[in-house]
Design an enzyme around this catalytic site. Structure first.
Site, PDB file in Angstrom:
ATOM      1  N   LYS A  44       0.853  -1.193   0.000  1.00  0.00           N
ATOM      2  CA  LYS A  44       0.000   0.000   0.000  1.00  0.00           C
ATOM      3  C   LYS A  44       0.887   1.241   0.000  1.00  0.00           C
ATOM      4  O   LYS A  44       1.996   1.219   0.506  1.00  0.00           O
ATOM      5  CB  LYS A  44      -0.922   0.005   1.228  1.00  0.00           C
ATOM      6  CG  LYS A  44      -1.859   1.201   1.216  1.00  0.00           C
ATOM      7  CD  LYS A  44      -3.076   1.039   2.078  1.00  0.00           C
ATOM      8  CE  LYS A  44      -3.933   2.301   1.997  1.00  0.00           C
ATOM      9  NZ  LYS A  44      -4.539   2.520   0.671  1.00  0.00           N
ATOM     10  N   ALA A  69     -13.011   5.334  -0.603  1.00  0.00           N
ATOM     11  CA  ALA A  69     -12.423   6.597  -0.153  1.00  0.00           C
ATOM     12  C   ALA A  69     -11.604   6.298   1.097  1.00  0.00           C
ATOM     13  O   ALA A  69     -11.758   6.939   2.130  1.00  0.00           O
ATOM     14  CB  ALA A  69     -13.510   7.619   0.141  1.00  0.00           C
ATOM     15  N   CYS A 129      -4.056   9.230  -6.778  1.00  0.00           N
ATOM     16  CA  CYS A 129      -5.233   8.891  -5.957  1.00  0.00           C
ATOM     17  C   CYS A 129      -6.310   9.965  -6.123  1.00  0.00           C
ATOM     18  O   CYS A 129      -6.044  11.146  -5.905  1.00  0.00           O
ATOM     19  CB  CYS A 129      -4.844   8.772  -4.489  1.00  0.00           C
ATOM     20  SG  CYS A 129      -6.261   8.405  -3.449  1.00  0.00           S
ATOM     21  N   LYS A 165       2.639   5.756 -11.426  1.00  0.00           N
ATOM     22  CA  LYS A 165       1.246   5.293 -11.502  1.00  0.00           C
ATOM     23  C   LYS A 165       0.347   6.432 -11.955  1.00  0.00           C
ATOM     24  O   LYS A 165       0.240   7.468 -11.294  1.00  0.00           O
ATOM     25  CB  LYS A 165       0.782   4.743 -10.156  1.00  0.00           C
ATOM     26  CG  LYS A 165      -0.590   4.096 -10.254  1.00  0.00           C
ATOM     27  CD  LYS A 165      -0.879   3.214  -9.080  1.00  0.00           C
ATOM     28  CE  LYS A 165      -2.222   2.526  -9.220  1.00  0.00           C
ATOM     29  NZ  LYS A 165      -2.532   1.661  -8.094  1.00  0.00           N
ATOM     30  N   GLY A 244      -6.644  -2.351 -13.584  1.00  0.00           N
ATOM     31  CA  GLY A 244      -7.979  -1.754 -13.649  1.00  0.00           C
ATOM     32  C   GLY A 244      -9.010  -2.758 -14.107  1.00  0.00           C
ATOM     33  O   GLY A 244      -9.138  -3.015 -15.304  1.00  0.00           O
TER      34      GLY A 244
END
Ligand SMILES: Cc1cc2nc3c(=O)[nH]c(=O)nc-3n(C[C@H](O)[C@H](O)[C@H](O)COP(=O)(O)O)c2cc1C
Length: 306
Positions: A44, A69, A129, A165, A244
């Site tokens: 993460k 979220a 993000c 990313k 994705g």
């Protein structure tokens, strides 16, 4: 049938990699994924200091996938070091990618310097993000000049390969990918969650997420992600971690044919559990056998050939 992938000089036994965020940075649970067939893992995103993230509820499912979220919660990079060491001990053959973030460029560079000393094979720069804008402003990957500046600054202090990313929420992802490549990226991860999106409870007449909005992932993201990978492949020479909505073998093949060398897998872990890695790799092998391919690299980007 060879499904192993050499990515930026790093050997992955198969192309599946856990996408950042799903299992935190806990060494034992990341190692459990490779025991269940994942080729490698991504931790993460870590910042310098602990972050509480957004208040609950933070993750919802809907028929097309997930909306989250979480808000980049985590314990901070210093406390996480032993988890990378633990992973290394438990899964010495499977690469690990360390994901980093920062509230600003100074923090990003400092976190990158620390991550570079950890036992990770490469770094992933989370510039994308979509649910922390209120705190950090527009994601870096939504702007070519911010992408160039941040990639260059990190390149100067990091000796390991870096993957930038990207966000699907831009009009021209190929341009952002090209900018990252020119600034020193070794790879591109395409893509992060899209949106932000919103779900409303009709009885309460309120958005359900406490943060109101969140990033959309899973099957709803897949066609967008395939197109993003296709556009990035067209724009750059560096390899891609296609991410994705990959849920099954067909999705994985679409991503490889669009130009992905590695396959980031996230939301499928929640809907299909740990079996998804083996299921996906078996399907890729079946396809290669049926279609007469012997090495998975022969498939990468084939959708571009006329
Ligand atoms: C709950 C959750 C947490 C996530 N956390 C991160 C994160 O910390 N860093 C990051 O770069 N991406 C994060 N992502 C995005 C995923 O890594 C991935 O790019 C995205 O979900 C699309 O892949 P998928 O459709 O397979 O889930 C997160 C996604 C979800 C659903």
């Amino acid at each position: 049938m060879n499904v192993s992938v050499n990515f930026c000089g790093i050997d992955f036994p198969n192309p599946t990699v856990i996408a950042s965020g799903y299992l935190g940075v806990t060494g034992a649970s990341l190692a459990n994924c490779v025991r269940n067939g994942a080729g490698g893992v991504t931790g993460k995103t870590l910042f310098m200091d602990p972050r509480p993230g957004h208040p609950n509820p933070t993750i919802l499912t809907f028929p097309g996938g997930l909306i989250n979220a979480v808000g980049l919660c985590g314990e901070g990079i210093r406390k996480a070091k032993h988890e990378f060491e633990k992973y290394r001990e438990l899964a010495p053959e499977n690469p690990i990618i360390g994901s980093i973030g920062g509230k600003n460029l100074k923090e990003l560079v400092e976190v990158a310097e620390i991550m570079n000393t950890y036992p990770v094979d490469m770094l992933e720069l989370n510039f994308s993000c979509p649910n922390v804008d209120d705190e950090m402003g527009r994601p870096i990957a939504c702007d070519p000049s911010m992408t160039a500046e941040a990639t260059k600054a990190i390149r100067k202090v990091v000796t390991k390969p870096i993957s930038v990313k990207l966000s699907p929420n831009v009009p021209n992802i190929g341009l952002i990918a090209k900018t990252a490549e020119a600034a020193g990226a070794d790879a591109i991860t395409a893509v992060n969650t899209m949106g932000p999106g919103m779900l409303i409870d009709p009885k309460l007449r309120r958005p359900i997420l406490a943060n109101k909005v969140g990033g959309v992932s899973g099957q709803a993201l897949k066609p967008i992600a395939v197109r993003c990978v296709y556009d990035v492949y067209k724009a750059v020479q560096i390899p891609i971690i296609a991410t994705g909505g990959i849920t099954n073998g067909r999705d994985a093949l679409e991503m490889i044919l669009a130009g992905g060398s590695l396959l980031g897998i996230g939301s499928a872990l929640l809907s299909h559990d740990m079996a998804c890695f083996t299921m996906i790799v078996d399907k890729i092998r079946d396809y290669m056998k049926e279609e007469g391919f012997t090495d998975i690299s022969e498939l990468v980007g084939l959708a571009h050939e006329i």
